[in-house]
Design a protein around this motif. Structure first.
Motif, PDB file in Angstrom:
ATOM      1  N   VAL A  30       0.868  -1.171   0.000  1.00 20.53           N
ATOM      2  CA  VAL A  30       0.000   0.000   0.000  1.00 20.53           C
ATOM      3  C   VAL A  30       0.909   1.227   0.000  1.00 20.53           C
ATOM      4  O   VAL A  30       1.833   1.320   0.814  1.00 20.53           O
ATOM      5  N   VAL A  31       0.674   2.150  -0.929  1.00 20.93           N
ATOM      6  CA  VAL A  31       1.506   3.349  -1.061  1.00 20.93           C
ATOM      7  C   VAL A  31       0.708   4.557  -0.600  1.00 20.93           C
ATOM      8  O   VAL A  31      -0.364   4.853  -1.142  1.00 20.93           O
ATOM      9  N   ILE A  32       1.226   5.267   0.407  1.00 18.97           N
ATOM     10  CA  ILE A  32       0.568   6.459   0.946  1.00 18.97           C
ATOM     11  C   ILE A  32       1.451   7.676   0.656  1.00 18.97           C
ATOM     12  O   ILE A  32       2.647   7.666   0.972  1.00 18.97           O
ATOM     13  N   VAL A  33       0.866   8.699   0.067  1.00 18.54           N
ATOM     14  CA  VAL A  33       1.601   9.932  -0.251  1.00 18.54           C
ATOM     15  C   VAL A  33       1.007  11.070   0.572  1.00 18.54           C
ATOM     16  O   VAL A  33      -0.007  11.657   0.188  1.00 18.54           O
ATOM     17  N   PRO A  34       1.603  11.395   1.722  1.00 16.93           N
ATOM     18  CA  PRO A  34       1.083  12.510   2.521  1.00 16.93           C
ATOM     19  C   PRO A  34       1.461  13.853   1.882  1.00 16.93           C
ATOM     20  O   PRO A  34       2.607  14.059   1.477  1.00 16.93           O
ATOM     21  N   VAL A  35       0.499  14.741   1.763  1.00 17.99           N
ATOM     22  CA  VAL A  35       0.735  16.081   1.248  1.00 17.99           C
ATOM     23  C   VAL A  35       0.484  17.063   2.373  1.00 17.99           C
ATOM     24  O   VAL A  35      -0.665  17.264   2.782  1.00 17.99           O
TER      25      VAL A  35
END
Length: 463
Positions: A30-35
């Protein structure tokens, strides 16, 4: 991958299905990209604000990094973070949501495309019930898989140990056990974590000594090259800008060139003869990337010294990428850390690659805008099709050997051994064979070649 955007700005990716991977496939991740909503601070020296990447670009790069080590991104998400939590970075609601996603997709790994503190990483692993890698850890994993030479392997191992040293609290379950002992091995009361840290530090010191030996060897090789004065030209750029493809195009080599982030890691050097005979050493270096870990740059400093010592630096940009300006800024920042001024037009050539992917309107507009810049117009090329390569070679040769000059020389019969050399190191315009057996040649040669021609003729005459 199809993505859906929620009202809160979260971009969701649907699980991807890869035929044939049921029996034995890549690790499901699972890939999470926090902005983060807070704007990044400007540079310390110039106070210039850093360019902000689009969420889509960051998402695509994170997925590309995951796939670079054969991970299967079964779910991806771009998450807006208004208030970063010290314990988990993400809010508790998002953490619970991702725990369900990890379970539903049977994922073994969670990639968080943002630096995590050791505490954040440990807490996320407990809550998500899966191994967690932050951006730094993922890049280290990629570098570890790509390293082929002894030097590359040592550098990756050193960077990994420095990264891991602060995360022992996450890696062990027996760290509070105390051990007895005598002498320098640690007396009574030394905890296991102290012992492990000491062992790590000993390994780090050993690796630094080995790398110092490698550095001395590289310095010897560099000194030998300087005795035979071949100028060094280094290609640098953001990862996947096409450096290896350009290297292959200029040298005829077969360095691995794939549409993959960090396809190559170890530097490669080749001798190249330019159109008018000027010999150079061309160096292909590791690709740069945003937020490259500081200790990783330090570990690879021996390799990156090829850039520092280069007579000319080619800054290669993927001009077809929507985030090309932000990528260029990241490269320039790393070059500045190495002591190379990217704004020095005499030493750095900006080259725009992949122009074959642009339509004619965008290509003309970009080149017109660039022509107004202080560094002068860039050189537009396509390393795949070969467009613009001749112009690039001409600029490199002019920088290394001077402008082309018209030259007329008369070769006496006793000097005919020079004729072959002249054909290889100059552009022969005409040749006239005279009645006395001599030959008069009109040619174009670089300023450097002209000096060599005159020197050789004098030696022949004196001989």
């Amino acid at each position: 991958m199809a993505r859906e955007k929620d009202a809160d700005g979260t971009v969701r990716g649907k699980p991807a299905h890869h035929p044939g991977t049921e029996a034995k496939g890549p690790t499901r991740a699972v890939v999470i990209v926090p902005v983060l909503t807070r704007q990044p601070r400007g540079d310390d020296e110039t106070n210039r604000p850093r360019l902000t990447r689009s969420a889509d670009a960051r998402h695509d790069e994170a997925v590309g990094l995951a796939r670079a080590i054969n991970l299967d991104p079964v779910h991806t998400a771009v998450v807006t973070v208004n208030d970063p939590r010290p314990a988990t970075l993400l809010g508790s609601g998002k953490v619970e949501e991702f725990a369900e996603i990890v379970k539903a997709n049977d994922a073994e790994l969670v990639i968080v495309d943002h630096p995590l503190t050791p505490v954040q990483q440990r807490n996320l692993e407990k809550e998500l019930h899966a191994k967690v890698l932050d951006r730094t850890g993922l890049i280290l994993e990629i570098f570890g898989e790509r390293a082929r030479t002894k030097e590359g392997t040592l550098q990756v191992e050193l960077a990994h140990l420095n990264y891991q040293k602060g995360r022992l609290v996450r890696s062990w379950t027996h760290l509070e056990r105390q051990r007895g002992g005598a002498g320098f091995l640690g007396g009574p009361g030394e905890t296991q974590i102290e012992s492990d840290r000491r062992q790590l530090q000993e390994k780090i010191i050993k690796l630094k000594h080995e790398l110092e030996t490698v550095r001395r060897t590289r310095d010897l090789h560099r000194a030998k090259r300087k005795k035979v004065p071949f100028p060094v030209v280094a290609i640098v750029g953001y990862t996947n800008a096409g450096k290896s493809t350009l290297f292959n195009r200029l040298t005829g080599a077969d360095v691995l060139a794939q549409n993959m982030l960090f396809a190559t890691l170890d530097p490669t050097l080749r001798r190249v003869r330019l159109p008018h005979g000027t010999p150079i050493i061309l160096s292909d270096t590791v690709g740069f990337i945003s937020d490259l870990p500081t200790h990783l740059i330090a570990a690879f400093r021996a390799t990156l010294e090829e850039v520092v010592e280069a007579d000319l630096v080619i800054h290669l940009r993927d001009i077809s990428d929507p985030d090309t300006a932000a990528q260029a800024e990241d490269v320039e920042r790393i070059l500045a850390d190495l002591g190379v001024d990217a704004g020095d037009a005499k030493r750095v050539i900006e080259v725009w690659n992949k122009i074959d992917l642009l339509d004619e309107g965008n290509r003309s507009r970009l080149l017109a805008d660039a022509a107004d810049g202080s560094k002068g117009p860039p050189i537009a090329i396509s390393a795949v099709t070969g467009e613009g390569i001749d112009a690039l070679k001409a600029v490199i040769e002019t920088r290394m050997a001077g402008e082309l000059e018209d030259l007329t020389v008369t070769i006496e019969p006793a000097q005919f051994g020079l004729v072959d050399w002249l054909y290889r190191n100059g552009d022969i315009v005409s040749r006239t064979d005279n009645d006395d057996g001599s030959a008069t040649l009109s040619l174009k040669a670089t300023q450097s070649a002209r000096g060599e021609i005159e020197s050789r003729l004098r030696r022949k005459n004196n001989g």
